[in-house]
Design an enzyme around this catalytic site. Sequence first.
Site, PDB file in Angstrom:
ATOM      1  N   TYR B 101       4.700   7.890  -0.496  1.00 44.30           N
ATOM      2  CA  TYR B 101       3.709   7.498   0.512  1.00 44.30           C
ATOM      3  C   TYR B 101       3.229   6.074   0.150  1.00 44.30           C
ATOM      4  O   TYR B 101       3.026   5.949  -1.025  1.00 44.30           O
ATOM      5  CB  TYR B 101       2.400   8.449   0.473  1.00 44.30           C
ATOM      6  CG  TYR B 101       1.188   7.901   1.422  1.00 44.30           C
ATOM      7  CD1 TYR B 101       0.952   8.296   2.522  1.00 44.30           C
ATOM      8  CD2 TYR B 101       0.433   7.070   0.796  1.00 44.30           C
ATOM      9  CE1 TYR B 101      -0.056   7.810   3.436  1.00 44.30           C
ATOM     10  CE2 TYR B 101      -0.958   6.500   1.505  1.00 44.30           C
ATOM     11  CZ  TYR B 101      -1.029   6.753   2.912  1.00 44.30           C
ATOM     12  OH  TYR B 101      -2.187   6.367   3.629  1.00 44.30           O
ATOM     13  N   GLU B 189       0.869   1.851   7.420  1.00 39.19           N
ATOM     14  CA  GLU B 189       1.253   3.089   6.580  1.00 39.19           C
ATOM     15  C   GLU B 189       2.655   3.542   6.694  1.00 39.19           C
ATOM     16  O   GLU B 189       3.145   3.672   7.908  1.00 39.19           O
ATOM     17  CB  GLU B 189       0.108   4.557   6.898  1.00 39.19           C
ATOM     18  CG  GLU B 189       0.501   5.521   6.154  1.00 39.19           C
ATOM     19  CD  GLU B 189      -0.576   6.702   6.902  1.00 39.19           C
ATOM     20  OE1 GLU B 189      -1.456   6.699   6.194  1.00 39.19           O
ATOM     21  OE2 GLU B 189      -0.069   7.317   7.759  1.00 39.19           O
TER      22      GLU B 189
END
Lengths: 298, 379
Positions: B101, B189
């Site tokens: 992530y 993101e």
Amino acid sequence: MAIFVDENTKVIYQGVTGSQGKYYANLNRAYGTQVVGGTNPKKAGTDVDGIPVFASVAEAVKETGATASCIFIPAAGVRSAVMEAAEGGIEFIVCITEGVPAHDEAWFFNKLQRDYPDVRLLGPNCPGIISPGKCNIGITAGHIAKEAVPGARNVGIVSRSGTLTYQALYELQAQGIGVTTCVGIGGDPVPGTSFIDCLAAFQADPETHAIMMIGEIGGSAEEEAAEFITASVTKPMSAYIAGQTAPAGKKMGHAGAIVSGGKGTAAAKMEALVGAGVKVGANPTEAGELMVEIVKNL
Amino acid sequence: MDLFEYQGKQMFAQYGISVSPGEAVRTVGDAVAAAERVGYPVVVKAQVLVGGRGKAGGVKLAANPDECREHATNILGLDIKGHIVKILWIEHASDISEEYYASFTLDRSAKKYFGMLSAQGGVEIETVAEQDPDAISKIHIDPVDGLTEAQCRDWVLAAKLNASVTDQAVTLLMKLYDAYVQGDTDLAEINPLIVTPDGKVHALDAKVSLDDNAGFRHDWAEFESMQIRDDREQAAHEADLQYVGLDGSVGIIANGAGLAMSTLDVVNQAGGTAANFLDVGGGADAKKFINALTIIDNDPRVRSIFINIFGGITRGEEVANGIIGALAAIDIKSPIVIRLDGTNADEGRAILEPHLGDKLQMAPTMLEAARKAVELASR
């Protein structure tokens, strides 16, 4: 006393030749603010309704002794306007302009903190500041603010919202309660002046006896203020948080007014303030009534 | 403005971030044709601005045209948490050996940029933060200095990614930082950021939110043209009004964002629900009220309208004249309740007085106006 600005504050208007800059520079001057000049490199040497126009902030400061500036420059030019003010020797910069990119705000906030730690920026996207009877910089309607009364119990106001600030001023005026200073810190994600900055100044001001605070959803400035209040504010306070029923994930008009990832809710902010001993109203009217009650019991 | 995954990937690709080849389509036929060009196996991915697409059946692997057709047929029109799928992203399927992530956003409290990196990707970062907070490597970046490669490397090492991809991860994250800052995003993101079996680091998803205030220095017309708004939001957008559609029955018009938010609050406290948030801004132009009233009155949810005005520099009589001018120009179905306070409120109320009746009512305070509007909405 007032915080940040008073009758000695000399103000220049960056963007004084634009329609908004001209309009509010005139209104502020009519209120009694010491409006000493404006800037526009292309119109240096001229004047706007008698307000002299200088080529740069540095020149305006040199010629007039200005200590504050008020920015009415379109969003694209705000970053350089803020830096020009700081470099030119201004101590207190008020940026009214809305729609400034968040990355620009984050940049000049940190740049000022590092290179010009004594310069205070208010805004962007704020209504400005008024010390009633002394100085009004920005777009607040001066006549709805009652002057602080020497010897009486006076209130300081700090708010993220423009119209709710006016409402607070108006309600206090209707009750005959004076205001030392009313600071609109603005609704953007990186405000130059925070709740805490204003609370600290009001706490230190002997003429301010109680403080009214108006917050809104988004970010954690109200929670941080609550911690500061617990530790450092002894003056009684009332507060209101706008957006108790706002949906998550939507910007409610102000760029900073957004609940995201379950953070920044009105409920959490109200709880934090109640925990800090602040009387929190369910709506602006109630917060005003709570302040009236506080002042009457002082 | 939130971008669809495929738009986010287009943006990432401009900054040199490795993404899978693919195409955005709107029909089953185009999906199959795109899959041929992209090359099987493909992933058929619903393009909606909400998480949990996989669980809702909006992401499917297809090995051949029949499977692609079947999945595309099922996913187009699918309702994912209230978002109807209208666009599919067909991309070449990637083999995955690890899922990470990575994101950049603004820490409003610290007033610095904030990066998060974790070797536990592919799940919601909030879940990781709750269950294993130490698994997230965090970094604060001063916007004036920017992110240096050395800082970035320390950050990557602290995240304990597979050591063999450290260099690649550093390179990719420096590019993601550029996309975050230069691209004027509120959020950039990648989840998951994958490592393929042959050791390549690659963005398998993209979540990007653009800062609308920075639109003046970017060409976002194409992103903008794909925004999905309901009819009322589209009309408000075209009229340049600050508007958010809601589900209640009381239409709201207020001057100022804070006042508009608090108007929703008092309607709620009066036992009702707002149909919208609308900040009509300063000034008192009749045109503005015509636009605002038209958008609200065209909303089938709306049963009553609450106009909440606090006069500051714009005086009460100017606002009253603006409203009366608007009502003379257009026919409004729902009953209206006005609360007018602040500068020259008495003068403004005097102007409204002769026009009052069943369709246009006035209340002296915000709370009373809210109660009246809620009562009218429930009739």
